[in-house]
Design a protein around this motif. Sequence first.
Motif, PDB file in Angstrom:
ATOM      1  N   ILE A   1       0.838  -1.202   0.000  1.00 28.33           N
ATOM      2  CA  ILE A   1       0.000   0.000   0.000  1.00 28.33           C
ATOM      3  C   ILE A   1       0.873   1.253   0.000  1.00 28.33           C
ATOM      4  CG2 ILE A   1      -1.637   1.348   1.370  1.00 28.33           C
ATOM      5  CD1 ILE A   1      -2.841  -1.332   2.298  1.00 28.33           C
ATOM      6  N   SER A   2       1.947   1.240   0.788  1.00 29.15           N
ATOM      7  CA  SER A   2       2.856   2.382   0.839  1.00 29.15           C
ATOM      8  C   SER A   2       3.515   2.624  -0.519  1.00 29.15           C
ATOM      9  CB  SER A   2       3.928   2.154   1.909  1.00 29.15           C
ATOM     10  OG  SER A   2       3.353   1.994   3.190  1.00 29.15           O
ATOM     11  N   LEU A   3       3.960   1.541  -1.166  1.00 28.34           N
ATOM     12  CA  LEU A   3       4.578   1.682  -2.487  1.00 28.34           C
ATOM     13  C   LEU A   3       3.585   2.215  -3.509  1.00 28.34           C
ATOM     14  CD1 LEU A   3       6.701  -1.610  -2.648  1.00 28.34           C
ATOM     15  CD2 LEU A   3       7.557   0.724  -2.419  1.00 28.34           C
ATOM     16  N   THR A   4       2.335   1.723  -3.436  1.00 29.05           N
ATOM     17  CA  THR A   4       1.306   2.184  -4.373  1.00 29.05           C
ATOM     18  C   THR A   4       1.013   3.666  -4.183  1.00 29.05           C
ATOM     19  OG1 THR A   4       0.292  -0.021  -4.363  1.00 29.05           O
ATOM     20  CG2 THR A   4      -1.052   1.811  -5.173  1.00 29.05           C
ATOM     21  N   LEU A   5       0.834   4.076  -2.935  1.00 27.61           N
ATOM     22  CA  LEU A   5       0.572   5.490  -2.655  1.00 27.61           C
ATOM     23  C   LEU A   5       1.753   6.358  -3.059  1.00 27.61           C
ATOM     24  CD1 LEU A   5      -1.189   5.212   0.835  1.00 27.61           C
ATOM     25  CD2 LEU A   5      -2.255   5.722  -1.377  1.00 27.61           C
ATOM     26  N   GLY A   6       2.956   5.863  -2.792  1.00 22.97           N
ATOM     27  CA  GLY A   6       4.147   6.603  -3.186  1.00 22.97           C
ATOM     28  C   GLY A   6       4.233   6.777  -4.691  1.00 22.97           C
ATOM     29  N   ALA A   7       3.911   5.715  -5.440  1.00 19.22           N
ATOM     30  CA  ALA A   7       3.944   5.797  -6.901  1.00 19.22           C
ATOM     31  C   ALA A   7       2.900   6.774  -7.418  1.00 19.22           C
ATOM     32  CB  ALA A   7       3.713   4.406  -7.498  1.00 19.22           C
ATOM     33  N   ILE A   8       1.706   6.774  -6.801  1.00 20.53           N
ATOM     34  CA  ILE A   8       0.647   7.697  -7.223  1.00 20.53           C
ATOM     35  C   ILE A   8       1.062   9.141  -6.985  1.00 20.53           C
ATOM     36  CG2 ILE A   8      -1.689   8.483  -6.655  1.00 20.53           C
ATOM     37  CD1 ILE A   8      -2.404   5.550  -6.124  1.00 20.53           C
TER      38      ILE A   8
END
Length: 261
Positions: free
Chosen positions: A21-28
């Motif tokens: 989830i952290s990686l996804t939010l960071g990518a967004i």
Amino acid sequence: MLDKYFAKKRRDSLIFCAIMISLTLGAIIITEYDVVKGFTSIVKAAEWTSSNFYPDEKAMNRLPDILDSLTETVLVSIAATTVAALFALLFAMLGSSTTGVSGVFSSLSRGVASLFRNIDVAAWSMILLFSFGQNVLTGYFALFFGSFGFLTRAFMEAIDEVSSSSVEALRATGASYFSIIFQSVIPTSVPLLLSWILFMVETNIRHATIVGILTGTGIGFLFSLYYKSLNYSSASLLVIVIVITILLIEYISNYIRRVIL
């Protein structure tokens, strides 16, 4: 004991989910991707497709040209796969831990297979485009090199998996290297080898469309031509023909696998 085990599994799962989830939010955040716009555009894309991307009467008149290009694409894919399979079998024999003649040849074969396998077919198309230009030969070699790398690795594993016991038995009787190859390795490995070849034919027909767009040949070039000229009806008919062809070839391949395995 079990409670501790399941508690650890749950903790690990939660940590993994939190990281994802952290990686996804960071990518967004980094890419400034608009999630809401992304999902709403799916509906708009579906509406556009239903109103524009369908074959009409004019598109049906182009069906003979589409079938000619499709035939060329399928034949090139099959030719590239079968020739690559012959070279892959030779390198697999040299690289296999069961049939390899020496450590040097084994390492060399595995290295070559790894190199060719890790370069994508699209990358091969771009590399070869500078040498051969936009023609069928460029697409053929792009599919050939991609198939060679993948099949060499697959053939090595197939030979090691099904031939080790029979090879050891023949070696114990003093059989020569070529006797072992032709009396044990090839007969026992043929079903798996054919299965991998059929899989590669299917894959190459899918890849051939992308390769054709890049090299200006075959069905891919025809799709690019129709799409860029805003002839969406002909492009949609071409996509339908490709899908039907892939499904048909997959059905034939699965039938052959059921027969030989």
